[in-house]
Design a protein around this motif. Structure first.
Motif, PDB file in Angstrom:
ATOM      1  N   LYS A 133      19.704  21.946  31.731  1.00  0.00           N
ATOM      2  CA  LYS A 133      18.508  22.369  31.004  1.00  0.00           C
ATOM      3  C   LYS A 133      17.456  22.916  31.953  1.00  0.00           C
ATOM      4  O   LYS A 133      16.741  23.837  31.626  1.00  0.00           O
TER       5      LYS A 133
ATOM      6  N   LYS B 138      15.360  33.935  32.042  1.00  0.00           N
ATOM      7  CA  LYS B 138      15.401  33.644  30.612  1.00  0.00           C
ATOM      8  C   LYS B 138      16.125  34.767  29.880  1.00  0.00           C
ATOM      9  O   LYS B 138      16.127  35.910  30.327  1.00  0.00           O
TER      10      LYS B 138
ATOM     11  N   ASP C  31      16.984  36.378  25.681  1.00  0.00           N
ATOM     12  CA  ASP C  31      16.385  36.488  24.354  1.00  0.00           C
ATOM     13  C   ASP C  31      16.710  35.228  23.544  1.00  0.00           C
ATOM     14  O   ASP C  31      17.847  35.029  23.121  1.00  0.00           O
ATOM     15  N   ALA C  32      15.718  34.390  23.348  1.00  0.00           N
ATOM     16  CA  ALA C  32      15.924  33.099  22.671  1.00  0.00           C
ATOM     17  C   ALA C  32      16.356  33.286  21.222  1.00  0.00           C
ATOM     18  O   ALA C  32      17.181  32.528  20.705  1.00  0.00           O
TER      19      ALA C  32
ATOM     20  N   TYR D 271      20.052  34.189  21.205  1.00  0.00           N
ATOM     21  CA  TYR D 271      20.811  33.001  21.603  1.00  0.00           C
ATOM     22  C   TYR D 271      20.915  32.021  20.439  1.00  0.00           C
ATOM     23  O   TYR D 271      21.996  31.541  20.107  1.00  0.00           O
TER      24      TYR D 271
ATOM     25  N   ASP E  87      15.349  26.446  25.484  1.00  0.00           N
ATOM     26  CA  ASP E  87      14.961  27.357  26.567  1.00  0.00           C
ATOM     27  C   ASP E  87      16.220  27.974  27.193  1.00  0.00           C
ATOM     28  O   ASP E  87      16.618  27.612  28.296  1.00  0.00           O
TER      29      ASP E  87
ATOM     30  N   ARG F  53      18.816  30.210  29.163  1.00  0.00           N
ATOM     31  CA  ARG F  53      18.783  30.959  30.420  1.00  0.00           C
ATOM     32  C   ARG F  53      20.062  31.778  30.581  1.00  0.00           C
ATOM     33  O   ARG F  53      20.990  31.672  29.787  1.00  0.00           O
ATOM     34  N   LYS F  54      20.096  32.586  31.623  1.00  0.00           N
ATOM     35  CA  LYS F  54      21.215  33.494  31.840  1.00  0.00           C
ATOM     36  C   LYS F  54      22.550  32.754  31.993  1.00  0.00           C
ATOM     37  O   LYS F  54      23.565  33.194  31.469  1.00  0.00           O
TER      38      LYS F  54
ATOM     39  N   HIS G 251      23.311  29.885  30.674  1.00  0.00           N
ATOM     40  CA  HIS G 251      23.652  29.358  29.345  1.00  0.00           C
ATOM     41  C   HIS G 251      24.290  30.470  28.502  1.00  0.00           C
ATOM     42  O   HIS G 251      25.266  30.235  27.786  1.00  0.00           O
ATOM     43  N   TRP G 252      23.716  31.672  28.593  1.00  0.00           N
ATOM     44  CA  TRP G 252      24.250  32.818  27.840  1.00  0.00           C
ATOM     45  C   TRP G 252      25.656  33.153  28.330  1.00  0.00           C
ATOM     46  O   TRP G 252      26.520  33.522  27.532  1.00  0.00           O
TER      47      TRP G 252
END
Length: 139
Positions: A63, A69, A71-72, A75, A105, A107-108, A110-111
């Motif tokens: 986390k 970051k 695009d939330a 995502y 939140d 992030r790259k 996570h994407w």
């Protein structure tokens, strides 16, 4: 004024709330291939190469990631779509639960994990749940 409703036979169930129902002589299959394809299009990964695992084996995104970051809204939309896909695709349940942890939140890194999961979905788009018939007309 009284309202009158007429019932009609619409035939065998074939599609309901994004779930495809295929009824054969020996089995009933529930799947979401059309929904999965639309999810891939929405994420921009309709033409991606497929892979054979939903997540990398020793992946540890956190986390408190320091990567850029993403695009939330996108995502959250894609992860929400994957959560709906879990109803018929239990093989992705763990991976979807894992990427859901980062919805607050994203992030790259996570994407990148979500993209790996989408590549897996691409390769297994026709998967579903099969209920075999067991004698007579019972499931």
């Amino acid at each position: 004024m009284a309202a009158y409703f007429r019932m009609s036979d619409l035939g065998a169930l074939s599609y309901y709330l994004g779930i495809e129902v295929r009824q054969g002589k020996d089995e009933l299959m529930l799947g979401q291939s059309a929904y999965a394809s639309k999810l891939l299009e929405r994420s921009g990964m309709a033409e991606c190469k497929s892979c054979v695992t939903p997540m990398e084996e020793r992946l540890k995104p956190k986390k408190a990631s320091t990567t850029a970051k993403v695009d939330a809204t996108l995502y959250r939309s894609i992860v929400g779509g994957l959560r709906y896909l879990v109803h018929m695709r239990l093989d992705i349940a763990f991976a979807v639960g894992y990427v859901s942890r980062f919805i607050e939140d994203p992030r790259k890194d996570h994407w990148a994990t979500v993209k790996q999961l989408l590549r897996y979905v691409k390769g297994m788009v026709d998967q579903g749940i099969i209920f075999p018939r067991t004698g007579g007309s019972r499931l």
